[in-house]
Design a protein around this motif. Structure first.
Motif, PDB file in Angstrom:
ATOM      1  N   LEU A  19      13.176 -20.935   5.696  1.00  0.00           N
ATOM      2  CA  LEU A  19      13.946 -20.014   4.856  1.00  0.00           C
ATOM      3  C   LEU A  19      13.065 -19.532   3.712  1.00  0.00           C
ATOM      4  O   LEU A  19      12.448 -20.339   3.018  1.00  0.00           O
ATOM      5  N   LEU A  20      12.992 -18.226   3.545  1.00  0.00           N
ATOM      6  CA  LEU A  20      12.187 -17.626   2.477  1.00  0.00           C
ATOM      7  C   LEU A  20      13.084 -16.690   1.683  1.00  0.00           C
ATOM      8  O   LEU A  20      13.750 -15.835   2.266  1.00  0.00           O
ATOM      9  N   ASP A  21      13.132 -16.857   0.364  1.00  0.00           N
ATOM     10  CA  ASP A  21      13.895 -15.883  -0.418  1.00  0.00           C
ATOM     11  C   ASP A  21      12.928 -15.073  -1.266  1.00  0.00           C
ATOM     12  O   ASP A  21      11.795 -15.467  -1.499  1.00  0.00           O
ATOM     13  N   ASN A  22      13.383 -13.916  -1.698  1.00  0.00           N
ATOM     14  CA  ASN A  22      12.483 -12.988  -2.369  1.00  0.00           C
ATOM     15  C   ASN A  22      12.206 -13.350  -3.827  1.00  0.00           C
ATOM     16  O   ASN A  22      11.570 -12.581  -4.529  1.00  0.00           O
ATOM     17  N   SER A  23      12.640 -14.515  -4.271  1.00  0.00           N
ATOM     18  CA  SER A  23      12.228 -14.960  -5.601  1.00  0.00           C
ATOM     19  C   SER A  23      10.766 -15.396  -5.585  1.00  0.00           C
ATOM     20  O   SER A  23      10.100 -15.392  -6.606  1.00  0.00           O
ATOM     21  N   GLN A  24      10.285 -15.772  -4.406  1.00  0.00           N
ATOM     22  CA  GLN A  24       8.866 -16.103  -4.234  1.00  0.00           C
ATOM     23  C   GLN A  24       8.244 -14.962  -3.441  1.00  0.00           C
ATOM     24  O   GLN A  24       8.470 -14.828  -2.249  1.00  0.00           O
ATOM     25  N   ARG A  25       7.473 -14.132  -4.096  1.00  0.00           N
ATOM     26  CA  ARG A  25       6.919 -12.924  -3.471  1.00  0.00           C
ATOM     27  C   ARG A  25       5.894 -13.213  -2.385  1.00  0.00           C
ATOM     28  O   ARG A  25       5.724 -12.427  -1.462  1.00  0.00           O
ATOM     29  N   VAL A  26       5.155 -14.326  -2.507  1.00  0.00           N
ATOM     30  CA  VAL A  26       4.142 -14.695  -1.515  1.00  0.00           C
ATOM     31  C   VAL A  26       4.397 -16.136  -1.100  1.00  0.00           C
ATOM     32  O   VAL A  26       4.551 -17.018  -1.949  1.00  0.00           O
ATOM     33  N   THR A  27       4.470 -16.376   0.213  1.00  0.00           N
ATOM     34  CA  THR A  27       4.665 -17.717   0.752  1.00  0.00           C
ATOM     35  C   THR A  27       3.520 -18.021   1.697  1.00  0.00           C
ATOM     36  O   THR A  27       3.320 -17.319   2.685  1.00  0.00           O
ATOM     37  N   LYS A  28       2.748 -19.070   1.384  1.00  0.00           N
ATOM     38  CA  LYS A  28       1.624 -19.485   2.222  1.00  0.00           C
ATOM     39  C   LYS A  28       2.105 -20.485   3.259  1.00  0.00           C
ATOM     40  O   LYS A  28       2.840 -21.426   2.932  1.00  0.00           O
TER      41      LYS A  28
END
Length: 109
Positions: A19-28
């Protein structure tokens, strides 16, 4: 601005869901412990890829020079290359296959 969540549902062996939310602009994403999303597979590189979520554009995935490749809808991303993806796109991180689902405020696209 509405909160957008990207749900990556695994359709092969591996972490069932990312799950990725747009509060973190970059996810490695990678095998290394310093990754935001750690996938413990010998076929996933320590620094495999990253997902960018710009505020007003579609999300994209960047291959970080992985050994076994990163693919969007079956097309390999060249090392350092960036490809945008959409709701329903298939993402491959090494041997693991995911379907991308976009949600806004907990609801489907």
């Amino acid at each position: 601005m509405a909160k957008r969540i990207i749900r990556l549902a695994c359709i092969t062996e591996g972490p069932e869901e990312i799950l990725l939310d747009n509060s973190q602009r970059v996810t490695k994403i990678g095998r290394g412990d310093e990754s935001d999303v750690v996938i413990k597979s010998p076929y996933v590189s320590d620094h495999h890829c990253k997902i960018n979520q710009p505020r007003y554009r579609r999300p994209s995935i960047v291959d970080l020079g992985s050994r076994n490749g990163t693919f969007v809808d079956g097309k390999k991303i060249k090392p350092g290359g960036e490809v945008s993806f959409d709701h329903g796109s298939y993402l491959s991180i090494g041997p693991l296959f995911y379907i991308a689902w976009f949600e806004k405020n907990g609801r489907g696209k």
